[in-house]
Every structure is written in structure tokens, then in C-alpha cells.
Scaffold this active site. Structure first.
Site, PDB file in Angstrom:
ATOM      1  CD  GLU A 296     -17.040  17.392  66.020  1.00 19.17           C
ATOM      2  OE1 GLU A 296     -15.908  17.843  65.738  1.00 19.17           O
ATOM      3  OE2 GLU A 296     -17.493  17.477  67.173  1.00 19.17           O
ATOM      4  CB  ILE A 297     -18.215  18.203  58.233  1.00 22.19           C
ATOM      5  CG1 ILE A 297     -18.572  16.707  58.295  1.00 22.19           C
ATOM      6  CG2 ILE A 297     -17.817  18.614  56.812  1.00 22.19           C
ATOM      7  CD1 ILE A 297     -19.835  16.321  57.544  1.00 22.19           C
TER       8      ILE A 297
END
Length: 163
Positions: A134-135
Site C-alpha cells: 500500500e505504501i
């Protein structure tokens, strides 16, 4: 909360870096609730605001077997282990296709909570994989960019075939 449309690959907005979250409290909680409902409907275990076309550094996770929502505003990896692990990954923006990726087995993440308080968390296993995935998305790196060219092309062909 409404279920919002998810951007689908190859939408170019999936490769844009998100801006920092600056409004905390009720506005952030409302967006997080929309993200959660949209993620559950997809279905998925993680989603970012950019998946909805909102370029803010916000992600929510709800891991299998846990009865809790994890919200990360402005997350960034501050440390990662040299040890790696393989994991099958996919995306709510590219449903129906997955591929094995290799990522660091453990990470330390600095982030802000729903109220803007600064936090640090160490993670391993599935949580470490999800945070890195997700980052990456918040940084404008779509998950298939981590694959070799050959694997990436195969994943794209499988996705196009099922559409």
C-alpha cells in the site's frame, strides 16, 4: 458510507504519488469509512485513497483473522530487514490476477493516526507485506512494477483476457 468506484488498471492515476494528509478528525474518518466499505465490497484486505482517485496518503487495512481496522495516514517505511519473503499479491484495481513478489520480511513504519498523532509500528508477515504494497501505491508504484518484465507482461495479458 458509500461504496465508491475503484480505478482500474491501466488508469494513469494509479501511478501518481499521493499528497500528505493534512485534515485529520472527522473528514479523515469519513474517507476511511468509505475506503473500508469499498475495500470489503471489492473484496480486499487493503486499499488506499489513490485507488479511489483521491491523491492523499491514506490507507486502511483489515487483515484476515483480525477484528480491527488499521488506518495509516502519511505512512512511510523507516527501516526494512535484509531478510525477504515471497508472497502472492494482487490489487483491487486489477481484480482476478495475482503473482508472487519478494519483499522484506519485516518493516518499521512511521505514520499518523486518525487524529494526526505520530506513531511507529514494526510489522512482519502479512502485515509487513500489506504495508509495503500500500505504501508503494501511495508513492505511485503499482504492484506489477515490482515484477520482472516477463511476469508483468503475463499478468497484464491475464487481466486483459478476463476483461
Amino acid at each position: 458510507m458509500p461504496i465508491r468506484p475503484i480505478l482500474r488498471f491501466p488508469d494513469p492515476r494509479l501511478r501518481l504519488a499521493a499528497e500528505p494528509v493534512t485534515a485529520f478528525g472527522a473528514p479523515l474518518e469519513a474517507l476511511a469509512a468509505d475506503l473500508l466499505d469499498t475495500m470489503r465490497a471489492a473484496p480486499g484486505i487493503g486499499i488506499t485513497a489513490p485507488h479511489l482517485g483521491i491523491l492523499q496518503r491514506l490507507t486502511v487495512l483489515e487483515l484476515p483473522g483480525e477484528n480491527r481496522l488499521r488506518l495509516y495516514a502519511n505512512p512511510r517505511i523507516t527501516w526494512s530487514s535484509e531478510e525477504v519473503q515471497d508472497h502472492i499479491e494482487g490489487s483491487v484495481s486489477m481484480p482476478g490476477v495475482t503473482e508472487t513478489l519478494q519483499r522484506p520480511a519485516r518493516v518499521r513504519v512511521a505514520y499518523q493516526d486518525k487524529d494526526g498523532a505520530r506513531q511507529t509500528e514494526e510489522a512482519d508477515g502479512l502485515l509487513a507485506i500489506c504495508l509495503q504494497h500500500e505504501i508503494d501505491q501511495l508513492d505511485g508504484i503499482f504492484w506489477i512494477q515490482r515484477l520482472s518484465r516477463l511476469k508483468r507482461e503475463r499478468v497484464i495479458k491475464r487481466f486483459e483476457k478476463q476483461r
